[in-house]
Design a protein around this motif. Structure first.
Motif, PDB file in Angstrom:
ATOM      1  N   SER A 188      -5.397  -9.583  11.874  1.00  0.00           N
ATOM      2  CA  SER A 188      -6.805  -8.979  12.295  1.00  0.00           C
ATOM      3  C   SER A 188      -6.466  -7.996  13.122  1.00  0.00           C
ATOM      4  O   SER A 188      -6.478  -8.124  14.453  1.00  0.00           O
ATOM      5  CB  SER A 188      -7.507 -10.286  12.960  1.00  0.00           C
ATOM      6  OG  SER A 188      -7.621 -11.318  11.845  1.00  0.00           O
ATOM      7  N   THR A 189      -6.865  -6.705  12.741  1.00  0.00           N
ATOM      8  CA  THR A 189      -6.550  -5.667  13.488  1.00  0.00           C
ATOM      9  C   THR A 189      -7.622  -4.780  13.650  1.00  0.00           C
ATOM     10  O   THR A 189      -8.616  -4.522  12.827  1.00  0.00           O
ATOM     11  CB  THR A 189      -5.368  -4.738  12.869  1.00  0.00           C
ATOM     12  OG1 THR A 189      -4.198  -5.530  12.524  1.00  0.00           O
ATOM     13  CG2 THR A 189      -4.985  -3.562  13.850  1.00  0.00           C
ATOM     14  N   PHE A 190      -8.154  -4.253  14.876  1.00  0.00           N
ATOM     15  CA  PHE A 190      -9.178  -3.560  15.070  1.00  0.00           C
ATOM     16  C   PHE A 190      -8.683  -2.218  15.613  1.00  0.00           C
ATOM     17  O   PHE A 190      -8.181  -1.916  16.681  1.00  0.00           O
ATOM     18  CB  PHE A 190     -10.239  -4.080  15.969  1.00  0.00           C
ATOM     19  CG  PHE A 190     -10.743  -5.235  15.425  1.00  0.00           C
ATOM     20  CD1 PHE A 190     -11.788  -5.585  14.669  1.00  0.00           C
ATOM     21  CD2 PHE A 190      -9.884  -6.756  15.607  1.00  0.00           C
ATOM     22  CE1 PHE A 190     -12.512  -6.473  14.261  1.00  0.00           C
ATOM     23  CE2 PHE A 190     -10.684  -7.686  14.965  1.00  0.00           C
ATOM     24  CZ  PHE A 190     -11.770  -7.728  14.304  1.00  0.00           C
ATOM     25  N   VAL A 191      -9.154  -1.012  15.386  1.00  0.00           N
ATOM     26  CA  VAL A 191      -8.609   0.163  15.594  1.00  0.00           C
ATOM     27  C   VAL A 191      -9.860   1.042  16.318  1.00  0.00           C
ATOM     28  O   VAL A 191     -10.996   1.096  15.459  1.00  0.00           O
ATOM     29  CB  VAL A 191      -7.846   0.984  14.374  1.00  0.00           C
ATOM     30  CG1 VAL A 191      -7.508   2.645  14.983  1.00  0.00           C
ATOM     31  CG2 VAL A 191      -6.938   0.497  13.954  1.00  0.00           C
ATOM     32  N   VAL A 192      -9.626   1.725  17.389  1.00  0.00           N
ATOM     33  CA  VAL A 192     -10.838   2.372  18.031  1.00  0.00           C
ATOM     34  C   VAL A 192     -10.089   3.705  18.562  1.00  0.00           C
ATOM     35  O   VAL A 192      -8.844   3.985  19.289  1.00  0.00           O
ATOM     36  CB  VAL A 192     -11.138   1.793  19.443  1.00  0.00           C
ATOM     37  CG1 VAL A 192     -12.641   2.418  19.934  1.00  0.00           C
ATOM     38  CG2 VAL A 192     -11.779   0.278  19.196  1.00  0.00           C
ATOM     39  N   THR A 193     -10.770   4.671  18.095  1.00  0.00           N
ATOM     40  CA  THR A 193     -10.227   6.224  18.620  1.00  0.00           C
ATOM     41  C   THR A 193     -10.613   6.719  19.895  1.00  0.00           C
ATOM     42  O   THR A 193     -11.618   6.136  20.427  1.00  0.00           O
ATOM     43  CB  THR A 193     -10.332   7.274  17.404  1.00  0.00           C
ATOM     44  OG1 THR A 193     -11.765   7.484  17.587  1.00  0.00           O
ATOM     45  CG2 THR A 193     -10.051   6.801  16.228  1.00  0.00           C
ATOM     46  N   GLY A 194      -9.984   7.542  20.439  1.00  0.00           N
ATOM     47  CA  GLY A 194     -10.345   8.327  21.777  1.00  0.00           C
ATOM     48  C   GLY A 194     -11.692   8.926  21.709  1.00  0.00           C
ATOM     49  O   GLY A 194     -12.387   8.824  22.574  1.00  0.00           O
ATOM     50  N   ASP A 195     -11.867   9.353  20.602  1.00  0.00           N
ATOM     51  CA  ASP A 195     -13.033  10.077  20.394  1.00  0.00           C
ATOM     52  C   ASP A 195     -14.375   9.046  20.565  1.00  0.00           C
ATOM     53  O   ASP A 195     -15.439   9.394  21.038  1.00  0.00           O
ATOM     54  CB  ASP A 195     -13.269  10.932  19.131  1.00  0.00           C
ATOM     55  CG  ASP A 195     -12.645  12.217  19.190  1.00  0.00           C
ATOM     56  OD1 ASP A 195     -12.062  12.482  20.275  1.00  0.00           O
ATOM     57  OD2 ASP A 195     -12.145  12.961  18.124  1.00  0.00           O
ATOM     58  N   GLN A 196     -14.107   7.925  19.870  1.00  0.00           N
ATOM     59  CA  GLN A 196     -14.944   6.954  19.902  1.00  0.00           C
ATOM     60  C   GLN A 196     -15.524   6.458  21.211  1.00  0.00           C
ATOM     61  O   GLN A 196     -16.361   5.916  21.764  1.00  0.00           O
ATOM     62  CB  GLN A 196     -14.629   5.874  18.853  1.00  0.00           C
ATOM     63  CG  GLN A 196     -14.631   6.032  17.409  1.00  0.00           C
ATOM     64  CD  GLN A 196     -14.172   5.152  16.580  1.00  0.00           C
ATOM     65  OE1 GLN A 196     -13.171   4.493  16.788  1.00  0.00           O
ATOM     66  NE2 GLN A 196     -14.960   4.651  15.477  1.00  0.00           N
ATOM     67  N   LEU A 197     -14.384   6.349  22.042  1.00  0.00           N
ATOM     68  CA  LEU A 197     -14.332   5.594  23.326  1.00  0.00           C
ATOM     69  C   LEU A 197     -15.259   6.620  24.089  1.00  0.00           C
ATOM     70  O   LEU A 197     -16.152   6.470  24.904  1.00  0.00           O
ATOM     71  CB  LEU A 197     -13.171   5.844  24.142  1.00  0.00           C
ATOM     72  CG  LEU A 197     -12.077   4.771  23.657  1.00  0.00           C
ATOM     73  CD1 LEU A 197     -10.509   4.956  24.542  1.00  0.00           C
ATOM     74  CD2 LEU A 197     -12.507   3.466  23.665  1.00  0.00           C
TER      75      LEU A 197
ATOM     76  N   GLU B 138      -5.209   0.043  19.270  1.00  0.00           N
ATOM     77  CA  GLU B 138      -5.145  -1.059  18.270  1.00  0.00           C
ATOM     78  C   GLU B 138      -5.139  -2.507  18.918  1.00  0.00           C
ATOM     79  O   GLU B 138      -4.069  -2.858  19.917  1.00  0.00           O
ATOM     80  CB  GLU B 138      -3.673  -0.842  17.261  1.00  0.00           C
ATOM     81  CG  GLU B 138      -3.779   0.326  16.812  1.00  0.00           C
ATOM     82  CD  GLU B 138      -2.258   0.535  15.925  1.00  0.00           C
ATOM     83  OE1 GLU B 138      -2.275   1.468  15.231  1.00  0.00           O
ATOM     84  OE2 GLU B 138      -1.527  -0.338  16.107  1.00  0.00           O
ATOM     85  N   VAL B 139      -6.165  -3.215  18.595  1.00  0.00           N
ATOM     86  CA  VAL B 139      -6.304  -4.542  18.999  1.00  0.00           C
ATOM     87  C   VAL B 139      -5.985  -5.748  17.971  1.00  0.00           C
ATOM     88  O   VAL B 139      -6.682  -5.658  17.037  1.00  0.00           O
ATOM     89  CB  VAL B 139      -7.593  -4.680  19.656  1.00  0.00           C
ATOM     90  CG1 VAL B 139      -7.704  -6.099  20.240  1.00  0.00           C
ATOM     91  CG2 VAL B 139      -8.017  -3.737  20.701  1.00  0.00           C
ATOM     92  N   LEU B 140      -4.779  -6.605  18.257  1.00  0.00           N
ATOM     93  CA  LEU B 140      -4.654  -7.489  17.301  1.00  0.00           C
ATOM     94  C   LEU B 140      -5.164  -8.998  17.755  1.00  0.00           C
ATOM     95  O   LEU B 140      -4.980  -9.342  18.942  1.00  0.00           O
ATOM     96  CB  LEU B 140      -3.052  -7.749  17.196  1.00  0.00           C
ATOM     97  CG  LEU B 140      -2.405  -6.574  16.862  1.00  0.00           C
ATOM     98  CD1 LEU B 140      -0.814  -6.628  16.581  1.00  0.00           C
ATOM     99  CD2 LEU B 140      -2.945  -5.588  15.591  1.00  0.00           C
TER     100      LEU B 140
END
Length: 225
Positions: free
Chosen positions: A38-47, A123-125
């Motif tokens: 279960s992987t969640f991806v957040v980009t720097g632009d989204q932050l 990336e958060v697992l």
């Protein structure tokens, strides 16, 4: 796999989202759709677009089933309702390298990280990943992937001021000199006195002790410093 030049995931189709490359799940680049976790991806632009101020806020707001709580002087991350003191079962990585504090074997201090300008994506697992990363990854893995000179070119100066005497400033410079050599450096400071009722122990609402951060890398071909 299809590649994409945008950091705005909301602009991508389902097929493009499934083709995004992630590295944390298997320690090598694979398509998002093929990652066995279960992987969640957040980009720097989204932050920056969503106003995320620190790493724990990223986890709590953007990762389903995750929360953060203040334990007097520490921030504890909880995944799927399971919490351990000092975050000893949560593994923090910087570009795939372990960054947990040795004194408590958990990213307690880094959870309060408030300077995020050098982040390309996170990336958060969720769930046990001990077979790949060891016992520190029993609850989850947080892998911060930083920018380099291929991701940022130029000079950027930022400043923020808000309620609770919130002060934040940053300086970023990066670029490339030729096809092989690129560089990226980021520095900043952050502090906040917090809200008026902080004098009522143990509340510590929106208080950020003064902190400074410096990050830099220089890449030449396959070599990175």
């Amino acid at each position: 796999a299809q590649s994409t030049a945008t950091d705005d995931l909301s602009e991508l189709s389902i097929e493009e989202l499934m083709s995004i490359q992630v590295v944390s799940s298997t320690q090598q680049s694979v398509r998002f759709a093929e990652a066995p976790s279960s992987t969640f991806v957040v980009t720097g632009d989204q932050l920056r677009k969503w106003g995320i101020r620190r790493l724990s806020e990223l986890i709590e707001r953007l990762v389903p089933g995750a929360i953060s709580a203040e334990d007097v002087d520490d921030i504890i991350l909880s995944f799927r309702g399971i919490t351990t003191d000092n975050n000893i079962r949560v593994l923090l990585l910087i570009n795939g390298h372990e960054y947990n504090s040795q004194w408590n074997n958990g990213p307690s201090s880094e959870a309060e990280l408030g300077l995020l300008d050098d982040i390309k994506k996170v990336e958060v697992l969720i769930g046990p990943h001990t077979a790949v990363y060891g016992s520190a990854a029993f609850l989850g893995v947080i892998n911060i992937i930083t920018k380099n000179g291929n991701d940022f070119s130029g000079v950027q100066v930022t400043g923020n001021y808000g309620s609770g005497d919130y002060k934040k400033g940053g300086f970023t410079v990066g670029g490339r000199t030729d096809e092989k050599l690129n560089y990226f450096f980021s520095a900043g400071g952050l502090a906040a006195e917090g809200l008026d009722n902080n004098d009522n122990f143990p509340l510590n609402i929106s208080r950020f002790p003064p902190s400074w951060r410096f990050f830099g890398n220089v890449n030449y071909g396959s070599l990175e410093l």
